[in-house]
Design an enzyme around this catalytic site. Structure first.
Site, PDB file in Angstrom:
ATOM      1  N   GLU A  85       1.027  -0.897   0.151  1.00 40.56           N
ATOM      2  CA  GLU A  85       0.075   0.047   0.186  1.00 40.56           C
ATOM      3  C   GLU A  85       1.328   1.266  -0.063  1.00 40.56           C
ATOM      4  O   GLU A  85       1.516   1.603   0.849  1.00 40.56           O
ATOM      5  CB  GLU A  85      -0.859   0.173   1.256  1.00 40.56           C
ATOM      6  CG  GLU A  85      -2.550   0.668   1.169  1.00 40.56           C
ATOM      7  CD  GLU A  85      -2.960   0.964   2.476  1.00 40.56           C
ATOM      8  OE1 GLU A  85      -3.881  -0.185   2.494  1.00 40.56           O
ATOM      9  OE2 GLU A  85      -3.487   1.790   2.576  1.00 40.56           O
ATOM     10  N   LYS A 280      -8.139  -1.481  10.998  1.00 46.17           N
ATOM     11  CA  LYS A 280      -7.524  -1.553   9.787  1.00 46.17           C
ATOM     12  C   LYS A 280      -6.064  -0.885   8.923  1.00 46.17           C
ATOM     13  O   LYS A 280      -5.262  -1.602   9.194  1.00 46.17           O
ATOM     14  CB  LYS A 280      -8.077  -2.104   8.643  1.00 46.17           C
ATOM     15  CG  LYS A 280      -7.133  -2.513   6.962  1.00 46.17           C
ATOM     16  CD  LYS A 280      -6.797  -0.984   6.336  1.00 46.17           C
ATOM     17  CE  LYS A 280      -6.967  -2.509   5.224  1.00 46.17           C
ATOM     18  NZ  LYS A 280      -5.527  -0.713   4.423  1.00 46.17           N
ATOM     19  N   ASP A 296       4.626 -14.528  11.300  1.00 43.14           N
ATOM     20  CA  ASP A 296       2.951 -14.829  11.005  1.00 43.14           C
ATOM     21  C   ASP A 296       2.259 -14.249  11.269  1.00 43.14           C
ATOM     22  O   ASP A 296       1.422 -13.537  12.461  1.00 43.14           O
ATOM     23  CB  ASP A 296       2.451 -16.437  12.104  1.00 43.14           C
ATOM     24  CG  ASP A 296       1.821 -16.661  11.125  1.00 43.14           C
ATOM     25  OD1 ASP A 296       0.497 -16.752  10.242  1.00 43.14           O
ATOM     26  OD2 ASP A 296       1.231 -17.896  11.544  1.00 43.14           O
ATOM     27  N   HIS A 393      -3.169  10.245   0.758  1.00 44.33           N
ATOM     28  CA  HIS A 393      -3.540   9.351  -0.586  1.00 44.33           C
ATOM     29  C   HIS A 393      -3.266   9.158  -2.025  1.00 44.33           C
ATOM     30  O   HIS A 393      -1.919   7.593  -2.309  1.00 44.33           O
ATOM     31  CB  HIS A 393      -4.440   8.361   0.122  1.00 44.33           C
ATOM     32  CG  HIS A 393      -4.947   6.760   0.800  1.00 44.33           C
ATOM     33  ND1 HIS A 393      -5.576   6.469   0.790  1.00 44.33           N
ATOM     34  CD2 HIS A 393      -4.219   6.746   2.019  1.00 44.33           C
ATOM     35  CE1 HIS A 393      -5.268   5.719   2.206  1.00 44.33           C
ATOM     36  NE2 HIS A 393      -4.214   6.122   2.838  1.00 44.33           N
TER      37      HIS A 393
HETATM   38  C1  MEV Z   1      -6.096   2.957   4.997  1.00 49.40           C
HETATM   39  O1  MEV Z   1      -4.962   2.020   4.142  1.00 49.40           O
HETATM   40  C2  MEV Z   1      -6.599   2.870   6.476  1.00 49.40           C
HETATM   41  C3  MEV Z   1      -7.059   4.007   6.440  1.00 49.40           C
HETATM   42  O2  MEV Z   1      -8.744   3.703   6.824  1.00 49.40           O
HETATM   43  C4  MEV Z   1      -7.615   3.736   8.163  1.00 49.40           C
HETATM   44  C5  MEV Z   1      -8.341   5.090   8.894  1.00 49.40           C
HETATM   45  O3  MEV Z   1      -9.525   5.069   8.615  1.00 49.40           O
HETATM   46  O4  MEV Z   1      -7.431   5.109  10.676  1.00 49.40           O
HETATM   47  C6  MEV Z   1      -6.736   5.571   6.220  1.00 49.40           C
END
Ligand code: MEV
Length: 439
Positions: A85, A280, A296, A393
């Site tokens: 990513e 995430k 792992d 991003h």
């Molecule tokens: C993207 O990989 C992760 C985010 O969505 C985490 C978040 O929203 O806190 C930017």
């Protein structure tokens, strides 16, 4: 051609590829070329990778990046990260630099116990079973000595074995619930070997036990396996600074930002839809380091998410508060990691990653990984509560789009420059490429 095959694993690597290309790619040579393009010219290194798993036909590359400037418990680290990513390493590096100027990260391991269970069925009196268990418990431990003696020499081994009655949930269901200390090893093989030995001894001893009726003697072992839920293998990482130092941007009011940031964390504490995305983002940092260090990540993922739901609702792994004008932000997560065994001495890049981290103990690696997760969450929440996530991003994603369009170096330079001052949405980038290419 039939799409099923028997004896695939026994074919040579090139025959496997021939079969795949003939069966699924209409004998297209291009597919074969792509597969082979990723082979390593170093035959020994390629063979090493071939033998990690069965039916290897090629290698799957992920970028291996480094996020420098992490100050953790007073020690500087450049953290290796394996991830695809685009914005993750950049975000980690930014957060590291920010906290470097504010005292760095503090991390501590709270506990290191791991768990394994022998699941079995017994249809008889619990008290009789319990008496049997107490009688043979020393034998369970003794019979596992050939497996545990080296670990014990180093200070680890079996901590305890308990008998657990689960008959309220499933009739006749019991467990040997065992706890282990596996030191610098992740310990999966060690724990599973111990458990299988417990199961064998347990069943054999039951057959000879006078206290059981004939029916009770036949204990039915269902399975013996470690648990990837390790709520007692916990690490905590924290950052803090005076609220007024929380932003370098004069257009942002530090107090307002701190309040908004804490609100964002609180939302993730109570709202599962947000918590999953919030966590995430944390796992972006955690998995990348876990993977780079040959650990792992599936085990870590499963355990971390179970921990995030431990109070009955899926919740944030990080927390934040303001106390006496100081901003505190912390994470507490279970991490079963190893710095010996497994891939750690086999995979040359994993070895290098561990060397880069000064060959950490498992406890030190737990701290580094937790910090990577906290840093990632800090970077994400800072963007989300200020500029929004897309600005950063899309800047990182710009290169992916340019590569998709096979942009030349000259085109890349022009467009990167252009998007320093323009919003880089996908369609805007595509438009810009097209207009640059117009004769
Ligand atoms: C993207 O990989 C992760 C985010 O969505 C985490 C978040 O929203 O806190 C930017």
């Amino acid at each position: 051609m039939s799409k099923s095959i028997s004896g695939f694993s026994k074919l040579s690597k090139s025959h496997k590829i021939d079969w795949i290309v003939a069966t699924y790619f209409n004998k297209n040579e291009n597919a074969k070329n792509i597969i082979k393009q990723y082979w390593n010219s170093n035959i020994k290194l390629q063979q090493l990778h071939d033998e990690f798993i069965e039916n290897t036909i090629t290698n799957y590359y992920l970028p291996f990046g480094v996020a420098p400037n992490f100050l953790i418990n007073g020690k500087m680290h450049a953290i290796p990260m394996a991830i695809e990513e685009s914005s993750v390493v950049a975000a980690a590096s930014k957060a590291a630099k920010f906290w470097l100027e504010r005292g760095g990260f503090k991390a501590e391991v709270l506990s290191t116990t791991k768990i394994g269970q022998v699941h079995f069925m017994f249809h008889g009196d619990f008290e009789v079973l319990n008496t049997f268990f107490k009688t043979i418990k020393p034998k369970l431990i003794e019979a596992a000595k050939p497996i545990t003696k080296n670990m014990e020499k180093r200070g680890g081994g079996i901590i305890d074995i308990e008998l657990r009655d689960k008959t309220k949930s499933i009739e006749g269901y019991f467990q040997l619930h065992a706890t282990f200390e596996t030191l610098d090893a992740m310990g999966a093989n060690f724990i599973n070997s111990c458990l299988e030995q417990f199961a064998k001894t347990f069943r054999e001893e039951a057959l000879d036990y006078d206290g059981f009726s004939q029916d009770e003697q036949s204990i039915d072992i269902i399975m013996s396996i470690l648990s990837n839920y390790v709520p007692n293998c916990l690490v905590r990482a924290e950052v803090s600074c005076p609220v007024k130092d929380l932003t370098e941007d004069p257009s942002i009011d530090a107090k307002e930002f701190a309040k908004k940031f804490i609100q964002a964390v609180k939302i993730a504490e109570i709202e599962p839809f947000r918590a999953v995305t919030h966590n995430k983002g944390i796992m972006n940092g955690i998995d990348a380091v876990v993977l780079a260090t040959g650990n792992d990540f599936r085990a870590v993922e499963a355990g971390v998410h179970a921990f995030a739901s431990r109070n009955g609702s899926y919740s944030s792994l990080t927390h934040a508060k303001i106390e006496n004008d100081t901003f505190y932000f912390w994470i507490e997560i279970p991490l079963a990691l190893g710095t010996v065994g497994g891939l750690t001495s086999l995979h040359p890049l994993v070895k290098l990653a561990l060397e880069l981290l000064h060959n950490p103990t498992a406890k030190e690696l737990m701290q580094i990984v937790a910090v990577a997760g906290l840093a990632q969450n800090f970077a994400a929440l800072r963007s989300l509560t200020t500029t929004g996530i897309q600005e950063g991003h899309m800047k990182m994603h710009l290169m992916n789009i340019l590569n998709q369009f096979e942009a030349t170096e000259k085109e890349k330079a022009t467009l990167i420059d252009h998007f320093k001052t323009h919003t880089a949405t996908h369609s805007a980038v595509v438009e810009a490429i097209k207009s640059l290419r117009k004769p």
